[in-house]
Enzyme design. Structure first.
Site, PDB file in Angstrom:
ATOM      1  N   ASP A  84      -9.585 -36.320  53.324  1.00  0.00           N
ATOM      2  CA  ASP A  84     -10.855 -36.751  52.739  1.00  0.00           C
ATOM      3  C   ASP A  84     -10.952 -36.367  51.272  1.00  0.00           C
ATOM      4  O   ASP A  84     -10.224 -35.501  50.777  1.00  0.00           O
ATOM      5  CB  ASP A  84     -12.038 -36.177  53.509  1.00  0.00           C
ATOM      6  CG  ASP A  84     -12.152 -34.666  53.385  1.00  0.00           C
ATOM      7  OD1 ASP A  84     -11.112 -33.980  53.463  1.00  0.00           O
ATOM      8  OD2 ASP A  84     -13.283 -34.160  53.211  1.00  0.00           O
ATOM      9  N   GLU A 177     -12.276 -31.710  55.071  1.00  0.00           N
ATOM     10  CA  GLU A 177     -12.227 -30.396  54.418  1.00  0.00           C
ATOM     11  C   GLU A 177     -13.338 -30.255  53.399  1.00  0.00           C
ATOM     12  O   GLU A 177     -13.923 -29.174  53.246  1.00  0.00           O
ATOM     13  CB  GLU A 177     -10.860 -30.208  53.747  1.00  0.00           C
ATOM     14  CG  GLU A 177     -10.585 -28.806  53.240  1.00  0.00           C
ATOM     15  CD  GLU A 177     -10.999 -28.575  51.789  1.00  0.00           C
ATOM     16  OE1 GLU A 177     -10.897 -27.433  51.315  1.00  0.00           O
ATOM     17  OE2 GLU A 177     -11.428 -29.554  51.122  1.00  0.00           O
TER      18      GLU A 177
END
Length: 407
Positions: A84, A177
């Site tokens: 991400d 994350e």
């Protein structure tokens, strides 16, 4: 040959929007991350020779294995990167490549933005190098697609050169994350290694095993709204309560005033009306005692305000997010000593400093796998001024290869 596909691989990855969503309740938080894992990364992992490549829909992790080709190299080492990107526009990422940067301003596409060495003196560290920047309208996504590209490139090199002896290698690419929940469902049993590294750091040489300890703070303020014309001795303005609460926190203990090992309180959101307001904070510190003291302080402020108000109008919700992984890693510094040794052999000076943030390794370390962080090359991350040096990414590939060959 070693780095032939590194740049193209990185460009391909960053052009895919994998921004995470803090308001989502799914794992991954966005469908684009799962699609990125299944349609781009998984086939590529299989093509470069990783075995047992599988995606876990419960935790969003894509995992593969490269078995050792020398039985005397008995360690098992993992490498982790996140799919991400941060909370900034990631749609239609259009990287620009600056060959042989010679200093001065870099205009970001056709936008009105530029990378200026006066504002970003770190540019001066990259004279003569190839820089990849944004076009000024998005972030770049080097955090952490540089890490993914580096791991992939290292594995591809090892499988193409079977005479190079290496230990057992595990690879994991995970979600979310950037919103702090990526490793919450990580399965240690599916990642059997002695230790691992997140390839999620910044400039050349970064080697980190200290992170913040982190908590999220939500404060709700309950007011009492009456007509302002007759409000005397009746109205309680929730917005004013929020301001009062904020002003009771130490003014100099905010991100913009702190560095090194200094912790902070950071107001990240404030919404509301006279009737009800809500303030969102993150609390960060390195030492356990000072981290706990910060949480006690906000509780005490709320209690004091409620006592003065004569009723409970300031409601505090605190949730720990992750802890300083130093507590785990310092018990066995093998991963750090090995990384230092490899970097020094590659003429890379290890830069061992605390991370003023967290990584997936923060949580994974407390699950039983010591997981320090290694540089991946990104600079000015999380915004339009993000850039990365191709040469730094190449050195990260070298470090990965060095680690598994020396194990």
């Amino acid at each position: 040959m070693k780095y032939d596909n590194l740049l193209d691989r990185f460009i391909k990855y960053v052009k895919v929007n994998t921004r995470s969503d803090p308001d989502s309740e799914t794992t991954p938080s966005t469908e684009s991350q799962e699609a990125f894992a299944l349609t781009i990364l998984k086939p590529e992992m299989e093509a470069i020779g990783l075995q047992d490549v599988h995606y876990n829909p419960v935790n969003g992790y894509l995992i593969g294995t490269l078995p050792a080709n020398n039985p005397t190299l008995t360690r098992k080492i993992g490498f982790i990167a996140h799919m991400d990107t941060a909370d900034f526009n990631a749609e239609n990422v259009n990287p620009q490549i600056i060959d042989n940067y010679q200093g001065g301003d870099i205009t970001l596409g056709s936008s009105n933005y530029k990378l200026d060495p006066k504002a970003f003196p770190n540019l001066n560290n990259y004279i003569g190098q190839t820089l990849i920047t944004t076009d000024g309208t998005t972030l770049l996504g080097a955090d952490d697609k540089s890490g993914i590209a580096e791991i992939m490139t290292a594995i591809e090199f090892l499988t193409s050169q079977p005479q190079i002896e290496h230990c057992d290698i595990k690879v994991a690419f995970g979600p979310d994350e950037e919103i702090g929940v990526g490793a919450d469902k990580f399965e240690v049993a599916d990642f059997e290694v002695d230790f691992a590294y997140t390839m999620d750091g910044g400039p050349l040489g970064e080697l980190q095993y200290e992170t913040f300890s982190a908590a999220a703070l939500e404060v709700t303020f309950l007011g009492r709204n009456v007509h302002p014309g007759t409000a005397k001795d009746q109205m309680i303005n929730a917005l004013e309560l929020a301001i009062d609460f904020h002003e009771k926190l130490p003014a100099k203990e905010r991100p913009e005033y702190t560095d090194g090992y200094q912790g902070f309180y950071h107001l990240t959101g404030l919404t509301g009306t006279v009737e009800e307001a809500r303030a969102s904070y993150i609390i960060r510190d390195f030492e356990e005692a000072s981290f706990e003291a910060r949480k006690v302080k906000v509780e005490n402020i709320a209690q004091s305000m409620n006592a003065q108000l004569g009723t409970k109008r300031v409601l505090v919700e605190l949730n720990d997010q992750y802890y300083n992984m130093k507590k785990v890693i310092e018990k066995d510094m093998t991963a750090i000593e090995l990384a230092k040794e490899v970097m020094e052999e590659l003429a890379i000076k290890p830069v061992i400093e605390p991370i003023r943030g967290g990584t997936d390794g923060s949580k994974i370390s407390f699950m039983g796998i010591p997981t320090p962080n290694i540089f991946a090359g990104g600079e000015n991350m999380h915004g339009r001024f993000e850039f990365v040096s191709l040469q730094t990414m190449e050195r990260a590939v070298d470090v990965i290869i060095g680690l598994v060959c020396k194990a």
